[in-house]
Design a protein around this motif. Sequence first.
Motif, PDB file in Angstrom:
ATOM      1  N   THR A 112      76.854  20.619  40.265  1.00 48.69           N
ATOM      2  CA  THR A 112      75.463  20.691  39.812  1.00 48.69           C
ATOM      3  C   THR A 112      74.963  22.115  39.974  1.00 48.69           C
ATOM      4  N   VAL A 113      74.028  22.505  39.105  1.00 54.48           N
ATOM      5  CA  VAL A 113      73.500  23.872  39.169  1.00 54.48           C
ATOM      6  C   VAL A 113      71.982  23.839  39.154  1.00 54.48           C
ATOM      7  N   GLY A 114      71.378  24.817  39.828  1.00 50.23           N
ATOM      8  CA  GLY A 114      69.922  24.904  39.864  1.00 50.23           C
ATOM      9  C   GLY A 114      69.387  25.588  38.622  1.00 50.23           C
ATOM     10  N   ASP A 115      69.986  26.709  38.272  1.00 52.06           N
ATOM     11  CA  ASP A 115      69.618  27.395  37.035  1.00 52.06           C
ATOM     12  C   ASP A 115      70.833  28.183  36.562  1.00 52.06           C
ATOM     13  N   ALA A 116      70.702  28.829  35.403  1.00 47.34           N
ATOM     14  CA  ALA A 116      71.810  29.616  34.864  1.00 47.34           C
ATOM     15  C   ALA A 116      71.450  31.087  34.946  1.00 47.34           C
ATOM     16  N   ASP A 117      72.421  31.904  35.336  1.00 47.39           N
ATOM     17  CA  ASP A 117      72.193  33.346  35.496  1.00 47.39           C
ATOM     18  C   ASP A 117      73.136  34.095  34.561  1.00 47.39           C
ATOM     19  N   LEU A 118      72.571  34.850  33.630  1.00 50.86           N
ATOM     20  CA  LEU A 118      73.405  35.583  32.678  1.00 50.86           C
ATOM     21  C   LEU A 118      73.287  37.085  32.925  1.00 50.86           C
ATOM     22  N   LEU A 119      74.414  37.768  32.851  1.00 50.46           N
ATOM     23  CA  LEU A 119      74.429  39.218  32.991  1.00 50.46           C
ATOM     24  C   LEU A 119      74.828  39.841  31.664  1.00 50.46           C
ATOM     25  N   VAL A 120      74.070  40.858  31.270  1.00 50.93           N
ATOM     26  CA  VAL A 120      74.296  41.462  29.965  1.00 50.93           C
ATOM     27  C   VAL A 120      74.479  42.967  30.119  1.00 50.93           C
ATOM     28  N   ILE A 121      75.492  43.494  29.439  1.00 51.91           N
ATOM     29  CA  ILE A 121      75.593  44.950  29.287  1.00 51.91           C
ATOM     30  C   ILE A 121      75.155  45.259  27.872  1.00 51.91           C
ATOM     31  N   ALA A 122      74.115  46.083  27.738  1.00 49.17           N
ATOM     32  CA  ALA A 122      73.589  46.374  26.405  1.00 49.17           C
ATOM     33  C   ALA A 122      73.036  47.783  26.350  1.00 49.17           C
ATOM     34  N   LYS A 123      73.217  48.419  25.205  1.00 49.47           N
ATOM     35  CA  LYS A 123      72.685  49.769  25.047  1.00 49.47           C
ATOM     36  C   LYS A 123      71.165  49.738  25.054  1.00 49.47           C
ATOM     37  N   LYS A 124      70.586  48.817  24.272  1.00 50.20           N
ATOM     38  CA  LYS A 124      69.123  48.713  24.233  1.00 50.20           C
ATOM     39  C   LYS A 124      68.696  47.343  24.729  1.00 50.20           C
ATOM     40  N   PRO A 125      68.134  47.277  25.921  1.00 53.93           N
ATOM     41  CA  PRO A 125      67.772  45.982  26.508  1.00 53.93           C
ATOM     42  C   PRO A 125      66.647  45.265  25.764  1.00 53.93           C
ATOM     43  N   LYS A 126      65.682  46.008  25.247  1.00 54.16           N
ATOM     44  CA  LYS A 126      64.456  45.376  24.761  1.00 54.16           C
ATOM     45  C   LYS A 126      64.700  44.306  23.688  1.00 54.16           C
ATOM     46  N   PRO A 127      65.458  44.630  22.621  1.00 55.03           N
ATOM     47  CA  PRO A 127      65.669  43.596  21.601  1.00 55.03           C
ATOM     48  C   PRO A 127      66.375  42.358  22.154  1.00 55.03           C
ATOM     49  N   VAL A 128      67.241  42.546  23.136  1.00 53.55           N
ATOM     50  CA  VAL A 128      67.943  41.406  23.745  1.00 53.55           C
ATOM     51  C   VAL A 128      66.929  40.510  24.429  1.00 53.55           C
ATOM     52  N   MET A 129      66.057  41.124  25.229  1.00 54.71           N
ATOM     53  CA  MET A 129      65.063  40.354  25.966  1.00 54.71           C
ATOM     54  C   MET A 129      64.053  39.701  25.027  1.00 54.71           C
ATOM     55  N   ASP A 130      63.643  40.441  23.991  1.00 53.86           N
ATOM     56  CA  ASP A 130      62.676  39.867  23.039  1.00 53.86           C
ATOM     57  C   ASP A 130      63.275  38.649  22.345  1.00 53.86           C
ATOM     58  N   TYR A 131      64.544  38.763  22.004  1.00 50.93           N
ATOM     59  CA  TYR A 131      65.223  37.634  21.370  1.00 50.93           C
ATOM     60  C   TYR A 131      65.313  36.452  22.348  1.00 50.93           C
ATOM     61  N   PHE A 132      65.724  36.766  23.549  1.00 55.42           N
ATOM     62  CA  PHE A 132      65.963  35.725  24.559  1.00 55.42           C
ATOM     63  C   PHE A 132      64.722  34.867  24.818  1.00 55.42           C
ATOM     64  N   VAL A 133      63.561  35.521  25.016  1.00 53.30           N
ATOM     65  CA  VAL A 133      62.367  34.739  25.362  1.00 53.30           C
ATOM     66  C   VAL A 133      61.795  33.993  24.153  1.00 53.30           C
TER      67      VAL A 133
END
Length: 574
Positions: free
Chosen positions: A195-216
């Motif tokens: 069982t898991v409490g939550d999921a933790d993802l690690l990302v290597i990315a040149k530009k973080p912002k578009p990744v985060m905007d997409y994610f949320v």
Amino acid sequence: MVNDEIARLLREIAIYLEMDDVPFRPRAYEKASEGVLGSDEDMKEVYARGGLKALEQVPAVGVSIAEKIEEFLKTGRIAYHDELKKKVPVELGEFAGIEGIGPKTLKTLYQKLKVRNLADLEKAAQQGKIKKLPGFGPKSEENILQGIAFVRRSGGRFVLGQVMPEIELIRERLGVLAGVESVTVAGSVRRRKDTVGDADLLVIAKKPKPVMDYFVAMPEVVQVHAHGETKSSVKLKNGMDVDVRIVPKESYGAALNYFTGSKDHNVALRELAIKKGWKLNEYGLFAGTKRIAGKTEDEVYRKLGLRYIEPELREMTGELEAARKNALPDLIPYGSLRGDLQVQTDWTDGDASIEEMAQTAIKAGLDYIVITDHTKRLAMTHGLDAKRIKQQWAEIDRVNAALKKKGKKFTILKGTECDILKDGTMDLPDEILAQCDVVGGSVHSLFNLPEKEQTARIMRAMSNPHVDIIFHPTGRVLNKREAYAVNMPELIRHAKKTGTVLEIDAYPDRADLKAEHIRLCVEAGVKMSIDSDAHAPAHIQFLDYGVAQARRGWAGKKDIINAWPLEKMLKMLK
Ligand code: DGT
Ligand code: CA
Ligand code: CA
Ligand code: ZN
């Protein structure tokens, strides 16, 4: 931070406006809410620094919303919010995460049934009031009840196999975004906890912002807890939180190690580093200010004088000691099972025929399966009696012959998931059990016997010379039913004495044996099987969850009889 509270109020305004079908403005409030949440600076400080003008610089915050933030900072309230709430006084926060309950539905439920909170909703559903509303039906009422049960539980934990497909999907989606180099699942999911409490993802990315905007903004997101450049966190419709962190490439190994955990394992590694005069954190292993390791996990472990430790072992149950002495177990690899010893078919409560299950197993790369339909005491599954199991054998012979004719090297074995009765005798006569290739015994009744009686009952079944395996030995069903009271060390000793195999049931909400019991079996030399407990073709894929469980219990191929070729496996049975 007051940001969380401001973001909540803005989000709620968005929901109230949506109830009234106001165009555009709901989205503006929602975006502003995310902008505030994602800001690294406290709104109080922003305001102190530059007043209203500075608030307007917060992403997605315009003049009118900036004024509302100002009002909150001065008075602790937003009058506009109060006004809207007065019209539909509902505890919005309680409903976040309940699938199918959007703003319009909430308004209807309030106006027609005076539903203000989760308890009201549950009561209305239980009294059958919801299905009578126009636009609702028995199905939506049932969904609501299930949704409530789920949200209640989600204070607790999620069954790995039930959330894994969604986690994988998110990982894949992020992985194809522009500039993303890699996405890795860390945390308890990587350690493959049942069982898991939550999921933790690690990302290597040149530009973080578009990744985060997409994610949320993903469609399954119901709530955004944080939206920043290095860390974002959301709640999904299924109630589970997902955290994403952007990590620098040069410290990826250290970050992966840190966010994989477990926390206790991390703490012990840090202490080890300190003893050597170094410092370990999520950015690397440092001697003074010099980074001496951190790009890969392997590098970190080696530098600390340890062998690489597989994530499934990182629970502080002796893995550091073993890694230091080069005595880590040779874990059973994923995908290495040759057969599946518990498969149900449409002869009882399975969905598919013997032939379909065999075809699926062949496609999954297995060499053999055992057909183990239920027995007559489980009447609701149409369990087999002596007469019907003999008919089933004839069908198994027929399908085996047909497969052979097609040149398939695959064997269907004759088995049973035979009920263990109250006194430990079996639900089928010995004469029938003797003719089965594999006999599994299961407890499906009287879960509440006292421990002594339950233990004796199962031990008696083990003493039966025909009973090869005890299926799902503790009977637990995650988030549904506790394990029955049973003395596992005693069962394990008796398994050793009688040559009985204990099962690791891979069905995600069973994960039974537990990891700690698997470890005891490995130490005692008791052999185990890893079975899917499939009731449909798709379930054969569950086998690797069982492998994960076995690995968490330090088991190798030598411990798992269906990791072996057919002949060797059969020789191990009674
Ligand atoms: P979960 O989500 O409850 O199933 O368990 P985890 O292990 O995924 O825990 P989570 O999500 O709270 O944090 C992910 C990892 O981050 C955790 O395994 C170890 C690391 N971590 C979190 N908090 C701390 C902490 O306070 N100290 C240390 N050393 N590590 C931490
Ligand atoms: Ca986690
Ligand atoms: Ca987490
Ligand atoms: Zn069944």
